[in-house]
Scaffold this motif. Sequence first.
Motif, PDB file in Angstrom:
ATOM      1  N   ALA A 227       0.824  -1.213   0.000  1.00 18.66           N
ATOM      2  CA  ALA A 227       0.000   0.000   0.000  1.00 18.66           C
ATOM      3  C   ALA A 227       0.856   1.261   0.000  1.00 18.66           C
ATOM      4  N   ALA A 228       2.041   1.203   0.614  1.00 17.63           N
ATOM      5  CA  ALA A 228       2.959   2.354   0.540  1.00 17.63           C
ATOM      6  C   ALA A 228       3.384   2.582  -0.909  1.00 17.63           C
ATOM      7  N   GLY A 229       3.560   1.497  -1.667  1.00 21.18           N
ATOM      8  CA  GLY A 229       3.843   1.639  -3.095  1.00 21.18           C
ATOM      9  C   GLY A 229       2.686   2.259  -3.845  1.00 21.18           C
ATOM     10  N   ALA A 230       1.466   1.950  -3.428  1.00 19.36           N
ATOM     11  CA  ALA A 230       0.289   2.564  -4.052  1.00 19.36           C
ATOM     12  C   ALA A 230       0.261   4.065  -3.780  1.00 19.36           C
ATOM     13  N   ALA A 231       0.652   4.475  -2.565  1.00 19.41           N
ATOM     14  CA  ALA A 231       0.692   5.910  -2.253  1.00 19.41           C
ATOM     15  C   ALA A 231       1.682   6.622  -3.165  1.00 19.41           C
ATOM     16  N   TRP A 232       2.849   6.006  -3.381  1.00 21.83           N
ATOM     17  CA  TRP A 232       3.811   6.593  -4.316  1.00 21.83           C
ATOM     18  C   TRP A 232       3.197   6.725  -5.711  1.00 21.83           C
ATOM     19  N   LEU A 233       2.475   5.691  -6.173  1.00 22.65           N
ATOM     20  CA  LEU A 233       1.914   5.725  -7.527  1.00 22.65           C
ATOM     21  C   LEU A 233       0.920   6.876  -7.679  1.00 22.65           C
ATOM     22  N   LEU A 234       0.106   7.096  -6.667  1.00 22.70           N
ATOM     23  CA  LEU A 234      -0.850   8.209  -6.741  1.00 22.70           C
ATOM     24  C   LEU A 234      -0.112   9.542  -6.826  1.00 22.70           C
ATOM     25  N   ALA A 235       0.973   9.673  -6.072  1.00 20.92           N
ATOM     26  CA  ALA A 235       1.764  10.905  -6.150  1.00 20.92           C
ATOM     27  C   ALA A 235       2.454  11.024  -7.506  1.00 20.92           C
ATOM     28  N   GLN A 236       2.923   9.915  -8.042  1.00 20.20           N
ATOM     29  CA  GLN A 236       3.589   9.917  -9.341  1.00 20.20           C
ATOM     30  C   GLN A 236       2.657  10.404 -10.439  1.00 20.20           C
ATOM     31  N   HIS A 237       1.373  10.163 -10.259  1.00 21.94           N
ATOM     32  CA  HIS A 237       0.398  10.533 -11.286  1.00 21.94           C
ATOM     33  C   HIS A 237      -0.383  11.803 -10.934  1.00 21.94           C
ATOM     34  N   ALA A 238       0.123  12.571  -9.964  1.00 18.79           N
ATOM     35  CA  ALA A 238      -0.521  13.838  -9.585  1.00 18.79           C
ATOM     36  C   ALA A 238       0.053  14.984 -10.411  1.00 18.79           C
ATOM     37  N   ASP A 239       0.282  14.741 -11.706  1.00 20.85           N
ATOM     38  CA  ASP A 239       0.988  15.712 -12.548  1.00 20.85           C
ATOM     39  C   ASP A 239       0.241  17.030 -12.720  1.00 20.85           C
ATOM     40  N   ARG A 240      -1.063  17.009 -12.588  1.00 15.39           N
ATOM     41  CA  ARG A 240      -1.826  18.239 -12.804  1.00 15.39           C
ATOM     42  C   ARG A 240      -1.709  19.211 -11.627  1.00 15.39           C
ATOM     43  N   GLN A 241      -1.123  18.752 -10.522  1.00 14.50           N
ATOM     44  CA  GLN A 241      -0.944  19.613  -9.351  1.00 14.50           C
ATOM     45  C   GLN A 241       0.525  19.541  -8.925  1.00 14.50           C
ATOM     46  N   LEU A 242       1.384  20.242  -9.666  1.00 16.11           N
ATOM     47  CA  LEU A 242       2.825  20.119  -9.479  1.00 16.11           C
ATOM     48  C   LEU A 242       3.268  20.540  -8.085  1.00 16.11           C
ATOM     49  N   GLU A 243       2.681  21.596  -7.549  1.00 17.42           N
ATOM     50  CA  GLU A 243       3.090  22.041  -6.212  1.00 17.42           C
ATOM     51  C   GLU A 243       2.845  20.943  -5.184  1.00 17.42           C
ATOM     52  N   PHE A 244       1.701  20.274  -5.288  1.00 16.69           N
ATOM     53  CA  PHE A 244       1.412  19.177  -4.367  1.00 16.69           C
ATOM     54  C   PHE A 244       2.349  18.002  -4.633  1.00 16.69           C
ATOM     55  N   GLN A 245       2.646  17.722  -5.891  1.00 12.81           N
ATOM     56  CA  GLN A 245       3.559  16.630  -6.230  1.00 12.81           C
ATOM     57  C   GLN A 245       4.945  16.889  -5.641  1.00 12.81           C
ATOM     58  N   GLN A 246       5.379  18.148  -5.654  1.00 15.98           N
ATOM     59  CA  GLN A 246       6.652  18.502  -5.042  1.00 15.98           C
ATOM     60  C   GLN A 246       6.631  18.243  -3.535  1.00 15.98           C
ATOM     61  N   LYS A 247       5.512  18.567  -2.891  1.00 13.44           N
ATOM     62  CA  LYS A 247       5.392  18.299  -1.463  1.00 13.44           C
ATOM     63  C   LYS A 247       5.452  16.803  -1.202  1.00 13.44           C
ATOM     64  N   CYS A 248       4.785  16.025  -2.061  1.00 12.53           N
ATOM     65  CA  CYS A 248       4.834  14.564  -1.922  1.00 12.53           C
ATOM     66  C   CYS A 248       6.265  14.066  -2.012  1.00 12.53           C
ATOM     67  N   LEU A 249       7.051  14.638  -2.932  1.00 11.70           N
ATOM     68  CA  LEU A 249       8.443  14.225  -3.077  1.00 11.70           C
ATOM     69  C   LEU A 249       9.226  14.495  -1.796  1.00 11.70           C
ATOM     70  N   GLU A 250       9.024  15.650  -1.192  1.00 12.56           N
ATOM     71  CA  GLU A 250       9.730  15.965   0.055  1.00 12.56           C
ATOM     72  C   GLU A 250       9.363  14.974   1.156  1.00 12.56           C
ATOM     73  N   LEU A 251       8.085  14.658   1.262  1.00 10.85           N
ATOM     74  CA  LEU A 251       7.637  13.717   2.294  1.00 10.85           C
ATOM     75  C   LEU A 251       8.124  12.306   2.013  1.00 10.85           C
ATOM     76  N   LEU A 252       8.051  11.900   0.751  1.00  8.16           N
ATOM     77  CA  LEU A 252       8.509  10.565   0.379  1.00  8.16           C
ATOM     78  C   LEU A 252      10.012  10.442   0.598  1.00  8.16           C
ATOM     79  N   ALA A 253      10.772  11.482   0.251  1.00 11.55           N
ATOM     80  CA  ALA A 253      12.218  11.440   0.455  1.00 11.55           C
ATOM     81  C   ALA A 253      12.558  11.279   1.937  1.00 11.55           C
TER      82      ALA A 253
END
Length: 330
Positions: A227-253
Amino acid sequence: MGDSAVHETTSCYAFARFGKQWRLCVLRLEDELVPGGHTQDGEDPLTAAVREMLEKTGHQARLLPPPLPDGYPHPAAPSVWHVVSTPAAADSRCDRPHMHRHHIVVGVVDRPLAAHGTPARTSQWVERSVLDRRGLPEDTRLLVAELFGVIDRAAALRPRPAVDEVLGAELLRRQEEDQAVRLVPVAGRTPELMERWRAVDEANTTWLRELIAARGWPGEALVGRRAAGAAWLLAQHADRQLEFQQKCLELLAAAVTAGDADPQHGALLEDRVLLAQGQRQVFGTQLAQGPDGTLVPHPVRSPDEVEALRAAWGFEPLEAYIRQVSAGLR
């Protein structure tokens, strides 16, 4: 005779996880490797450590709490790991006895992938084996060995929550929806399907945003590995909201640093976000169709280093990766 004077210094050690392997930031001064940075009297040790690590690595470091015993139930605040007080040499500036107090502060950098430094003062991330082969002073060698030995446990999330099976199942359900629209062959991608694709992505992005606001990043400790991999996939496909995708990257990192997420997921999202920002990718994971119809990587930041970075993160060589992706599209 008055009270003792105390002269204080702080040694700062910055670590980063390269895939599943830890590296330490060192300075190369000519042919000498210098682990750690040093600050002097007059600054709060923690403030000085953050500043020193930023200057040295080019990244904002998060200070770690001292390692705690296994099973310790309470979180620890970032603080000085050791304070070593020793009598100082005679100081002609005062006639009071004085001590030398040496603080050791340890921090981590979650995204250590941009080059930093100058030719005369270059910072680099090195494995422990590199330092073992250098003629370091005995006290430095012993300290670095100790830090490498405890860094994995010190960086781990504390305390680790119980697995939320319900949340994990919802993430997997949303991943299944995501894949159902994406795995339709190109010939079957009707306007209706593409509208459904857009709606699925928007719904998943909105849901993930609300989840993160309420509970933070859903890592392996909270929802399990799949399920953690599924969370990454949803963030990977959040391309229409780049600012949120950037936040996801910081949290995932940060989750990768803590051993709570797959390092390859962090690398894949890193490349995705960099390209969306108009920058070159790091790992070559994002591909495009070349003039002859074959897949080629979007431009990478350091072509000479990309294979070594891929290997550190457990990816296959680029050529094999491209063949694998190409075969999946047939």
